[in-house]
Design a protein around this motif. Structure first.
Motif, PDB file in Angstrom:
ATOM      1  N   ARG A 182       0.831  -1.207   0.000  1.00 42.61           N
ATOM      2  CA  ARG A 182       0.000   0.000   0.000  1.00 42.61           C
ATOM      3  C   ARG A 182       0.866   1.257   0.000  1.00 42.61           C
ATOM      4  O   ARG A 182       0.565   2.231  -0.692  1.00 42.61           O
ATOM      5  CB  ARG A 182      -0.923  -0.014   1.218  1.00 42.61           C
ATOM      6  CG  ARG A 182      -1.719   1.271   1.404  1.00 42.61           C
ATOM      7  CD  ARG A 182      -2.758   1.137   2.503  1.00 42.61           C
ATOM      8  NE  ARG A 182      -2.187   0.823   3.796  1.00 42.61           N
ATOM      9  CZ  ARG A 182      -1.629   1.723   4.618  1.00 42.61           C
ATOM     10  NH1 ARG A 182      -1.539   2.995   4.230  1.00 42.61           N
ATOM     11  NH2 ARG A 182      -1.164   1.370   5.798  1.00 42.61           N
ATOM     12  N   ARG A 183       1.942   1.219   0.773  1.00 42.32           N
ATOM     13  CA  ARG A 183       2.792   2.403   0.859  1.00 42.32           C
ATOM     14  C   ARG A 183       3.571   2.628  -0.434  1.00 42.32           C
ATOM     15  O   ARG A 183       3.853   3.771  -0.801  1.00 42.32           O
ATOM     16  CB  ARG A 183       3.732   2.272   2.050  1.00 42.32           C
ATOM     17  CG  ARG A 183       2.993   2.401   3.380  1.00 42.32           C
ATOM     18  CD  ARG A 183       3.907   2.324   4.566  1.00 42.32           C
ATOM     19  NE  ARG A 183       3.142   2.628   5.780  1.00 42.32           N
ATOM     20  CZ  ARG A 183       3.676   3.146   6.872  1.00 42.32           C
ATOM     21  NH1 ARG A 183       4.958   3.392   6.922  1.00 42.32           N
ATOM     22  NH2 ARG A 183       2.923   3.405   7.923  1.00 42.32           N
ATOM     23  N   ALA A 184       3.925   1.554  -1.129  1.00 41.13           N
ATOM     24  CA  ALA A 184       4.590   1.719  -2.424  1.00 41.13           C
ATOM     25  C   ALA A 184       3.672   2.457  -3.390  1.00 41.13           C
ATOM     26  O   ALA A 184       4.108   3.359  -4.121  1.00 41.13           O
ATOM     27  CB  ALA A 184       4.992   0.360  -2.991  1.00 41.13           C
ATOM     28  N   ALA A 185       2.381   2.099  -3.394  1.00 40.84           N
ATOM     29  CA  ALA A 185       1.425   2.801  -4.256  1.00 40.84           C
ATOM     30  C   ALA A 185       1.305   4.265  -3.855  1.00 40.84           C
ATOM     31  O   ALA A 185       1.238   5.160  -4.705  1.00 40.84           O
ATOM     32  CB  ALA A 185       0.053   2.114  -4.180  1.00 40.84           C
ATOM     33  N   GLU A 186       1.290   4.527  -2.553  1.00 38.76           N
ATOM     34  CA  GLU A 186       1.211   5.906  -2.081  1.00 38.76           C
ATOM     35  C   GLU A 186       2.452   6.690  -2.475  1.00 38.76           C
ATOM     36  O   GLU A 186       2.367   7.839  -2.917  1.00 38.76           O
ATOM     37  CB  GLU A 186       1.045   5.938  -0.567  1.00 38.76           C
ATOM     38  CG  GLU A 186       1.004   7.349   0.009  1.00 38.76           C
ATOM     39  CD  GLU A 186       0.839   7.347   1.521  1.00 38.76           C
ATOM     40  OE1 GLU A 186       0.261   6.385   2.055  1.00 38.76           O
ATOM     41  OE2 GLU A 186       1.307   8.307   2.158  1.00 38.76           O
ATOM     42  N   MET A 187       3.630   6.050  -2.346  1.00 42.31           N
ATOM     43  CA  MET A 187       4.860   6.759  -2.666  1.00 42.31           C
ATOM     44  C   MET A 187       5.004   6.998  -4.169  1.00 42.31           C
ATOM     45  O   MET A 187       5.659   7.957  -4.592  1.00 42.31           O
ATOM     46  CB  MET A 187       6.066   5.989  -2.121  1.00 42.31           C
ATOM     47  CG  MET A 187       6.154   5.991  -0.588  1.00 42.31           C
ATOM     48  SD  MET A 187       6.060   7.660   0.123  1.00 42.31           S
ATOM     49  CE  MET A 187       7.565   8.383  -0.525  1.00 42.31           C
ATOM     50  N   ALA A 188       4.403   6.137  -4.980  1.00 43.57           N
ATOM     51  CA  ALA A 188       4.378   6.411  -6.417  1.00 43.57           C
ATOM     52  C   ALA A 188       3.632   7.716  -6.672  1.00 43.57           C
ATOM     53  O   ALA A 188       3.994   8.497  -7.562  1.00 43.57           O
ATOM     54  CB  ALA A 188       3.720   5.255  -7.166  1.00 43.57           C
ATOM     55  N   GLU A 189       2.601   7.989  -5.864  1.00 42.05           N
ATOM     56  CA  GLU A 189       1.871   9.246  -5.977  1.00 42.05           C
ATOM     57  C   GLU A 189       2.704  10.408  -5.435  1.00 42.05           C
ATOM     58  O   GLU A 189       2.608  11.534  -5.929  1.00 42.05           O
ATOM     59  CB  GLU A 189       0.531   9.145  -5.253  1.00 42.05           C
ATOM     60  CG  GLU A 189      -0.460   8.193  -5.902  1.00 42.05           C
ATOM     61  CD  GLU A 189      -0.962   8.706  -7.241  1.00 42.05           C
ATOM     62  OE1 GLU A 189      -1.184   7.879  -8.138  1.00 42.05           O
ATOM     63  OE2 GLU A 189      -1.119   9.936  -7.396  1.00 42.05           O
ATOM     64  N   SER A 190       3.528  10.146  -4.406  1.00 43.82           N
ATOM     65  CA  SER A 190       4.438  11.191  -3.922  1.00 43.82           C
ATOM     66  C   SER A 190       5.440  11.561  -5.009  1.00 43.82           C
ATOM     67  O   SER A 190       5.767  12.741  -5.204  1.00 43.82           O
ATOM     68  CB  SER A 190       5.175  10.710  -2.670  1.00 43.82           C
ATOM     69  OG  SER A 190       4.323  10.672  -1.554  1.00 43.82           O
ATOM     70  N   ALA A 191       5.936  10.544  -5.732  1.00 44.61           N
ATOM     71  CA  ALA A 191       6.865  10.808  -6.836  1.00 44.61           C
ATOM     72  C   ALA A 191       6.191  11.660  -7.906  1.00 44.61           C
ATOM     73  O   ALA A 191       6.792  12.596  -8.447  1.00 44.61           O
ATOM     74  CB  ALA A 191       7.362   9.493  -7.429  1.00 44.61           C
TER      75      ALA A 191
END
Length: 278
Positions: A226-235
């Motif tokens: 879940r956090r990887a998906a969120e961090m893709a949005e941070s990128a």
């Protein structure tokens, strides 16, 4: 029975909120997974047979899906919204993603609200800090307060402002977790973990690094996907600002790689002492 609110997605956040709110059967929940609809029923909510059924006449909607489904959910379900319904997008996605979702909701006659959740929902539950942005933010603040949320702050009328605060903050919070995992894997391979942690303790006394390392890695093992998906949005957020997200893209990969890797948990982590956390 008149619906008081609808939940789109009944994962960790939805279950946590419902478990402490006492919303009862006037709250309806829709999730693509049958087992999550059953969980909604067990929590006292009315499980809907479709998104359209959940949204019918609901004045307040909490979108609590995964980051990669935030825009598809808004696009697919917006036509089923009651006129003027508040669509509170509580998902961790980039400002651009929220603006695209807002366009779909607004075109369908709903009112879109950018909501950023600034802390883990467990144990904070309904006291989790919420930032709201959008032209309907004040109306949503009142509706969310009536639903039981207690820490709400409106940060502006521009869709994406709340999300920007959350996403840019996440660059540091999730980045530290990813760096911790990389550091500890290297330290273990070199046989110098104790010395490395002791050196960090010597320079930072706020919390023993043994505890911090165990906590950060447990968070990634439990929530890495879940956090990887969120961090893709941070990128994406950084790219929208004209900043190359070199470290953040590395964090996406590291969070994804750590997901489910219980063999990498450190002694003293919550999962090694108490079992997996919600």
């Amino acid at each position: 029975m008149q619906s008081t609110l609808a939940l789109i997605g009944f994962g960790e956040a939805g279950a946590t909120f419902a478990g402490s709110a006492g919303w009862g059967p006037a709250a309806r929940a829709w999730d693509l997974a049958a087992e999550r609809r059953a969980a909604a029923a067990a929590a006292g909510l009315t499980p809907a047979g479709s998104a359209e059924e959940a949204l019918a006449a609901a004045p307040l909607v909490l979108s609590l899906v995964t980051a990669d489904q935030a825009l598809p959910a808004a696009t697919a379900y917006a036509p089923a919204l009651a006129p003027g319904a508040l669509w509170c997008d509580m998902n961790s996605v980039a400002p651009g993603t929220k603006r695209a979702a807002a366009a779909a909701v607004t075109a369908a006659g709903g009112r879109y609200v950018d909501v950023a959740v600034l802390a883990p929902v467990d144990p904070a539950r309904l006291a989790v800090p919420l930032l709201l942005a959008g032209e309907a933010a004040d109306a949503a603040a009142a509706a969310l307060a009536a639903a039981g949320f207690t820490r709400i702050r409106v940060v502006g009328a521009e869709i994406g402002r709340a999300s920007a605060i959350k996403m840019i903050r996440s660059v540091m919070v999730k980045g530290i977790e990813a760096l911790t995992a990389e550091m500890m894997q290297a330290a273990a391979a070199a046989g110098v973990a104790d010395e490395v942690l002791a050196s960090l303790d010597a320079s930072d006394k706020a919390q023993p690094w043994q505890d911090r390392a165990a906590y950060n890695i447990e968070r990634m093992v439990t929530h890495g996907a879940r956090r990887a998906a969120e961090m893709a949005e941070s990128a994406r957020t950084l790219r929208e600002l004209g900043i190359a997200p070199a470290m953040t893209e590395g964090t996406v990969r590291r969070q994804a790689e750590m997901a489910g890797r219980t063999d990498l948990l450190l002694p003293g982590s919550a999962r090694t002492t108490k079992g997996a956390r919600a």
